[in-house]
Design a protein around this motif. Structure first.
Motif, PDB file in Angstrom:
ATOM      1  N   GLY A 189     -13.570  -9.143  37.440  1.00 38.89           N
ATOM      2  CA  GLY A 189     -14.318 -10.260  36.839  1.00 38.89           C
ATOM      3  C   GLY A 189     -13.550 -10.935  35.604  1.00 38.89           C
ATOM      4  O   GLY A 189     -13.840 -11.864  35.026  1.00 38.89           O
ATOM      5  N   ASP A 190     -12.568 -10.121  35.321  1.00 36.88           N
ATOM      6  CA  ASP A 190     -11.484 -10.729  34.276  1.00 36.88           C
ATOM      7  C   ASP A 190     -10.733 -12.010  34.688  1.00 36.88           C
ATOM      8  O   ASP A 190     -10.564 -12.208  35.884  1.00 36.88           O
ATOM      9  N   THR A 191     -10.365 -12.755  33.683  1.00 39.13           N
ATOM     10  CA  THR A 191      -9.705 -13.939  34.080  1.00 39.13           C
ATOM     11  C   THR A 191      -8.191 -13.617  33.424  1.00 39.13           C
ATOM     12  O   THR A 191      -8.185 -13.296  32.369  1.00 39.13           O
ATOM     13  N   LEU A 192      -7.396 -14.465  34.278  1.00 36.70           N
ATOM     14  CA  LEU A 192      -5.940 -14.042  33.876  1.00 36.70           C
ATOM     15  C   LEU A 192      -5.300 -15.642  33.908  1.00 36.70           C
ATOM     16  O   LEU A 192      -5.664 -16.269  34.765  1.00 36.70           O
ATOM     17  N   ILE A 193      -4.577 -16.026  32.916  1.00 38.54           N
ATOM     18  CA  ILE A 193      -3.835 -17.241  32.885  1.00 38.54           C
ATOM     19  C   ILE A 193      -2.358 -16.857  32.374  1.00 38.54           C
ATOM     20  O   ILE A 193      -1.942 -16.261  31.791  1.00 38.54           O
ATOM     21  N   PHE A 194      -1.506 -17.680  33.362  1.00 37.47           N
ATOM     22  CA  PHE A 194       0.089 -17.481  33.137  1.00 37.47           C
ATOM     23  C   PHE A 194       0.817 -18.484  33.829  1.00 37.47           C
ATOM     24  O   PHE A 194       0.284 -19.064  34.562  1.00 37.47           O
ATOM     25  N   ALA A 195       1.878 -18.575  33.567  1.00 38.22           N
ATOM     26  CA  ALA A 195       2.823 -19.541  34.174  1.00 38.22           C
ATOM     27  C   ALA A 195       3.482 -18.953  35.477  1.00 38.22           C
ATOM     28  O   ALA A 195       3.968 -17.917  35.452  1.00 38.22           O
ATOM     29  N   LEU A 196       3.243 -19.660  36.396  1.00 42.49           N
ATOM     30  CA  LEU A 196       4.005 -19.267  37.652  1.00 42.49           C
ATOM     31  C   LEU A 196       4.602 -20.329  38.213  1.00 42.49           C
ATOM     32  O   LEU A 196       3.947 -21.424  38.780  1.00 42.49           O
ATOM     33  N   GLY A 197       5.730 -20.318  38.635  1.00 37.79           N
ATOM     34  CA  GLY A 197       6.603 -21.719  39.361  1.00 37.79           C
ATOM     35  C   GLY A 197       6.545 -22.739  38.728  1.00 37.79           C
ATOM     36  O   GLY A 197       6.390 -23.820  39.205  1.00 37.79           O
ATOM     37  N   GLY A 198       6.307 -22.694  37.185  1.00 38.73           N
ATOM     38  CA  GLY A 198       6.474 -23.872  36.491  1.00 38.73           C
ATOM     39  C   GLY A 198       5.110 -24.564  36.279  1.00 38.73           C
ATOM     40  O   GLY A 198       5.030 -25.542  35.543  1.00 38.73           O
ATOM     41  N   ARG A 249       0.414  -5.732  43.504  1.00 36.88           N
ATOM     42  CA  ARG A 249      -0.417  -5.548  44.710  1.00 36.88           C
ATOM     43  C   ARG A 249      -0.976  -7.026  44.852  1.00 36.88           C
ATOM     44  O   ARG A 249      -0.951  -7.213  46.132  1.00 36.88           O
ATOM     45  N   ALA A 250      -1.274  -7.950  44.064  1.00 32.55           N
ATOM     46  CA  ALA A 250      -1.743  -9.398  44.422  1.00 32.55           C
ATOM     47  C   ALA A 250      -0.590 -10.391  44.692  1.00 32.55           C
ATOM     48  O   ALA A 250      -0.933 -11.211  45.055  1.00 32.55           O
ATOM     49  N   ARG A 251       0.671  -9.599  44.697  1.00 30.62           N
ATOM     50  CA  ARG A 251       1.772 -10.331  45.187  1.00 30.62           C
ATOM     51  C   ARG A 251       2.279 -11.596  44.125  1.00 30.62           C
ATOM     52  O   ARG A 251       2.796 -12.517  44.485  1.00 30.62           O
ATOM     53  N   PHE A 252       1.899 -11.457  42.651  1.00 29.28           N
ATOM     54  CA  PHE A 252       2.533 -12.395  41.737  1.00 29.28           C
ATOM     55  C   PHE A 252       3.772 -12.011  41.200  1.00 29.28           C
ATOM     56  O   PHE A 252       4.472 -12.910  40.621  1.00 29.28           O
ATOM     57  N   GLY A 298       4.698 -11.268  27.118  1.00 25.96           N
ATOM     58  CA  GLY A 298       3.613 -11.832  26.560  1.00 25.96           C
ATOM     59  C   GLY A 298       3.095 -13.264  27.126  1.00 25.96           C
ATOM     60  O   GLY A 298       2.630 -14.014  26.669  1.00 25.96           O
ATOM     61  N   ALA A 299       3.664 -13.152  28.377  1.00 29.81           N
ATOM     62  CA  ALA A 299       3.336 -14.553  29.271  1.00 29.81           C
ATOM     63  C   ALA A 299       1.993 -14.551  29.841  1.00 29.81           C
ATOM     64  O   ALA A 299       1.768 -15.429  30.428  1.00 29.81           O
ATOM     65  N   ILE A 300       1.352 -13.465  29.549  1.00 32.37           N
ATOM     66  CA  ILE A 300      -0.129 -13.357  30.243  1.00 32.37           C
ATOM     67  C   ILE A 300      -1.171 -13.507  29.220  1.00 32.37           C
ATOM     68  O   ILE A 300      -1.157 -12.444  28.210  1.00 32.37           O
ATOM     69  N   ARG A 301      -2.167 -14.307  29.487  1.00 33.92           N
ATOM     70  CA  ARG A 301      -3.670 -13.945  28.573  1.00 33.92           C
ATOM     71  C   ARG A 301      -4.542 -13.557  29.531  1.00 33.92           C
ATOM     72  O   ARG A 301      -4.933 -13.849  30.573  1.00 33.92           O
ATOM     73  N   GLU A 334      -4.517 -20.076  36.613  1.00 33.43           N
ATOM     74  CA  GLU A 334      -5.763 -19.175  36.167  1.00 33.43           C
ATOM     75  C   GLU A 334      -6.400 -18.736  37.247  1.00 33.43           C
ATOM     76  O   GLU A 334      -6.735 -19.589  38.201  1.00 33.43           O
ATOM     77  N   LEU A 335      -6.702 -17.586  37.209  1.00 30.89           N
ATOM     78  CA  LEU A 335      -7.506 -16.928  38.433  1.00 30.89           C
ATOM     79  C   LEU A 335      -8.383 -15.842  37.645  1.00 30.89           C
ATOM     80  O   LEU A 335      -8.321 -15.517  36.685  1.00 30.89           O
TER      81      LEU A 335
END
Length: 94
Positions: free
Chosen positions: A54-63, A14-17, A31-34, A67-68
């Motif tokens: 309110g949750d925070t996500l960290i992942f690699a996107l486009g190299g 939905r967030a278009r990632f 396992g690419a998402i924290r 963090e969002l």
């Protein structure tokens, strides 16, 4: 799932990632998402795991490491403008 939570694969779609839910699920299962929820960080490895506002996500996107913060869950996969309201990007020293 309740109105206060959403599956992480659905939220990423939905967030278009991710272009599809299956691609979002693959990203999660690798396992690419924290996820940080209530101050506890964990690596997410199941697409059925829920995210909350309110949750925070960290992942690699486009190299790049992204963090969002989840600002909304959404009800559908809408246009990009609508998708950008679902999160806020953490500002860093870039």
């Amino acid at each position: 799932m309740t109105i206060e939570s959403c599956r992480i694969d659905v939220w990423l779609w939905r967030a278009r990632f991710a272009r599809s839910r299956s691609l979002a699920a693959t990203l999660v299962e690798k396992g690419a998402i924290r996820l940080t929820h209530n101050g506890a960080q964990s690596r997410v490895d199941k697409a059925s795991r829920s995210v909350h506002v309110g949750d925070t996500l960290i992942f690699a996107l486009g190299g790049r490491l992204t963090e969002l913060t989840v600002e909304g869950l959404g009800e559908r996969r809408g246009p990009a403008e609508e998708a950008r309201t679902l999160y806020s990007v953490a500002t860093g020293g870039e």
